[in-house]
Design an enzyme around this catalytic site. Structure first.
Site, PDB file in Angstrom:
ATOM      1  N   TYR A  62     110.168  41.104  37.749  1.00 49.72           N
ATOM      2  CA  TYR A  62     109.285  40.863  36.612  1.00 49.72           C
ATOM      3  C   TYR A  62     108.914  42.163  35.923  1.00 49.72           C
ATOM      4  O   TYR A  62     109.178  43.241  36.440  1.00 49.72           O
ATOM      5  CB  TYR A  62     108.026  40.107  37.060  1.00 49.72           C
ATOM      6  CG  TYR A  62     107.028  40.929  37.853  1.00 49.72           C
ATOM      7  CD1 TYR A  62     107.279  41.285  39.173  1.00 49.72           C
ATOM      8  CD2 TYR A  62     105.831  41.362  37.278  1.00 49.72           C
ATOM      9  CE1 TYR A  62     106.364  42.039  39.896  1.00 49.72           C
ATOM     10  CE2 TYR A  62     104.912  42.112  37.998  1.00 49.72           C
ATOM     11  CZ  TYR A  62     105.189  42.442  39.308  1.00 49.72           C
ATOM     12  OH  TYR A  62     104.283  43.200  40.024  1.00 49.72           O
ATOM     13  N   LYS A 176     110.885  46.003  41.207  1.00 46.08           N
ATOM     14  CA  LYS A 176     109.667  45.277  40.802  1.00 46.08           C
ATOM     15  C   LYS A 176     109.862  43.792  41.101  1.00 46.08           C
ATOM     16  O   LYS A 176     110.098  42.958  40.225  1.00 46.08           O
ATOM     17  CB  LYS A 176     109.334  45.541  39.332  1.00 46.08           C
ATOM     18  CG  LYS A 176     107.871  45.193  39.001  1.00 46.08           C
ATOM     19  CD  LYS A 176     107.443  45.840  37.713  1.00 46.08           C
ATOM     20  CE  LYS A 176     106.109  45.311  37.201  1.00 46.08           C
ATOM     21  NZ  LYS A 176     104.957  45.600  38.056  1.00 46.08           N
ATOM     22  N   GLU A 208     100.566  53.996  47.159  1.00 50.13           N
ATOM     23  CA  GLU A 208     100.145  53.691  45.779  1.00 50.13           C
ATOM     24  C   GLU A 208      99.109  52.574  45.845  1.00 50.13           C
ATOM     25  O   GLU A 208      98.765  52.106  46.925  1.00 50.13           O
ATOM     26  CB  GLU A 208     101.347  53.277  44.927  1.00 50.13           C
ATOM     27  CG  GLU A 208     102.093  52.068  45.472  1.00 50.13           C
ATOM     28  CD  GLU A 208     103.364  51.729  44.713  1.00 50.13           C
ATOM     29  OE1 GLU A 208     103.424  51.992  43.508  1.00 50.13           O
ATOM     30  OE2 GLU A 208     104.291  51.182  45.341  1.00 50.13           O
ATOM     31  N   LEU A 232     106.675  52.090  43.448  1.00 52.46           N
ATOM     32  CA  LEU A 232     107.244  51.658  42.173  1.00 52.46           C
ATOM     33  C   LEU A 232     107.150  52.815  41.172  1.00 52.46           C
ATOM     34  O   LEU A 232     106.115  53.476  41.088  1.00 52.46           O
ATOM     35  CB  LEU A 232     106.462  50.453  41.628  1.00 52.46           C
ATOM     36  CG  LEU A 232     107.053  49.874  40.340  1.00 52.46           C
ATOM     37  CD1 LEU A 232     108.323  49.077  40.646  1.00 52.46           C
ATOM     38  CD2 LEU A 232     106.048  48.970  39.640  1.00 52.46           C
TER      39      LEU A 232
HETATM   40  N1  PLP Z   1     102.771  50.314  41.552  1.00 52.00           N
HETATM   41  C1  PLP Z   1     102.777  49.000  41.788  1.00 52.00           C
HETATM   42  C2  PLP Z   1     102.946  48.512  43.182  1.00 52.00           C
HETATM   43  C3  PLP Z   1     102.605  48.091  40.724  1.00 52.00           C
HETATM   44  O1  PLP Z   1     102.611  46.778  40.961  1.00 52.00           O
HETATM   45  C4  PLP Z   1     102.412  48.594  39.425  1.00 52.00           C
HETATM   46  C5  PLP Z   1     102.222  47.687  38.281  1.00 52.00           C
HETATM   47  O2  PLP Z   1     102.164  46.503  38.404  1.00 52.00           O
HETATM   48  C6  PLP Z   1     102.407  49.977  39.235  1.00 52.00           C
HETATM   49  C7  PLP Z   1     102.604  50.811  40.316  1.00 52.00           C
HETATM   50  C8  PLP Z   1     102.202  50.565  37.864  1.00 52.00           C
HETATM   51  O3  PLP Z   1     103.357  50.416  37.090  1.00 52.00           O
HETATM   52  P1  PLP Z   1     103.264  50.349  35.498  1.00 52.00           P
HETATM   53  O4  PLP Z   1     102.616  51.616  35.058  1.00 52.00           O
HETATM   54  O5  PLP Z   1     104.676  50.257  35.066  1.00 52.00           O
HETATM   55  O6  PLP Z   1     102.450  49.137  35.167  1.00 52.00           O
END
Ligand code: PLP
Length: 309
Positions: A62, A176, A208, A232
């Site tokens: 997603y 993701k 994270e 991620l």
């Molecule tokens: N880390 C995780 C586990 C996430 O689920 C998300 C966003 O949903 C992020 C980091 C941040 O990513 P982004 O800046 O692309 O929203």
């Protein structure tokens, strides 16, 4: 189900993607329009099969893209990450990139979305339950909007609390994936302790947030974990790195411990829908005297400046 008891794929193809539109609901309050396999329908009519592999196996990926004043923020890097997620799990694109962009724009327009986000999900489609990939199966593509005032977020003024939780996830967090049970449990555990976000900890180091990337600031240097399969690659993180470099703010990529975070001058998180959000409390320890710090406030303001430009 067909006479043979086998699930029949729905035959959705890219060519249908922008062709079929449900009529806009008449009068009264507007029902949200969602996208399901080539059709725009009121949300009450948006449904997918119980055989969908997203539902049965979390076999899907997603993206969430922020919308500010009706405009997509950082759309291209979100789609680059989607391409990577799809490739890593050997899943085909559900349609062309141009059609996917039109679908995002159509949802924003049909829902008159000013601020919020578009959530989109692709799964390996519906098929009789079998772990192996189904053959010649169409994917399932769904998307919907959510309204949220992202610009005037009171949490950005006060800062938020985070609570450390164990990182219970699988080993490919760079994908993701819709398999989000561990982050759901982590976020809930943090929430029950008064936290806005859970910072996940593995081998004594913060990986994270459950749905965000994690940062501390010490002596004006931002510290965050380097990219790997352990986290991620946040799209907001990527923009933040570029902006920090342009504004002469130093970033050091290395893992840090919760104990180091307790002693930090500042802490913050990033995500597509929170942008840069200050953290003022970690596990009940006040960070930066309980106020959002100057480096964090500067990063938030330069991120927003670019988003609004
Ligand atoms: N880390 C995780 C586990 C996430 O689920 C998300 C966003 O949903 C992020 C980091 C941040 O990513 P982004 O800046 O692309 O929203």
């Amino acid at each position: 189900m067909g006479a043979g008891g086998h699930y029949k794929p729905h035959g959705f193809g890219c060519e249908n993607l922008v062709g079929e539109h449900a009529p806009a609901p008449k009068g009264g309050s507007m029902s949200r329009i969602v996208y399901v396999n080539g059709k725009y329908v009121p949300e009450e009519q948006g449904s997918v099969s119980i055989f969908d592999r997203g539902f049965l196996f979390a076999d899907g990926v997603y993206e969430v893209t922020a919308i500010v004043h009706g405009r997509l923020i950082d759309y291209d890097p979100h789609m680059e990450r989607l391409a990577r997620s799809l490739a890593e799990i050997s899943m085909a694109w559900p349609c062309s990139k141009a059609e996917l962009r039109r679908m995002h724009e159509e949802l924003i327009s049909r829902n008159r979305l000013d601020q919020g986000w578009v959530y989109m999900q692709v799964t390996r489609g519906a098929a009789d339950r079998d772990f192996k990939f189904p053959k010649n199966n169409g994917s399932t593509l769904i998307a919907f909007t959510q309204v949220k005032n992202l610009l005037d977020n009171p949490d950005a003024i006060t800062g938020v609390k985070v609570v450390t939780v164990p990182d219970l996830r699988w080993k490919r967090r760079d994908i993701k994936s819709v398999m989000l049970l561990a982050p759901v449990l982590g976020k809930q555990q943090a929430y029950e302790k008064g936290g806005f976000e859970g910072w996940m900890v593995e081998d004594g180091k913060v990986t994270e947030g459950t749905s965000s990337n994690a940062y501390i600031v010490k002596n004006n240097t931002v510290v965050t974990r380097p990219l790997s399969t352990s986290i991620l690659a946040g799209v907001t993180r990527r923009s933040l790195f570029r902006l920090a470099q342009e504004h002469g703010i130093a970033i050091e990529e290395r893992p840090f411990t919760p104990e180091e975070a307790y002693e930090a001058d500042e802490a913050f998180l990033t995500s597509a829908t929170n942008f840069v959000l200050p953290i003022v409390d970690i596990d009940g320890r006040r960070i930066g005297g309980g106020q959002p710090g100057p480096v964090t406030r500067k990063l938030r303001s330069i991120y927003l400046e670019e988003a609004l430009a």
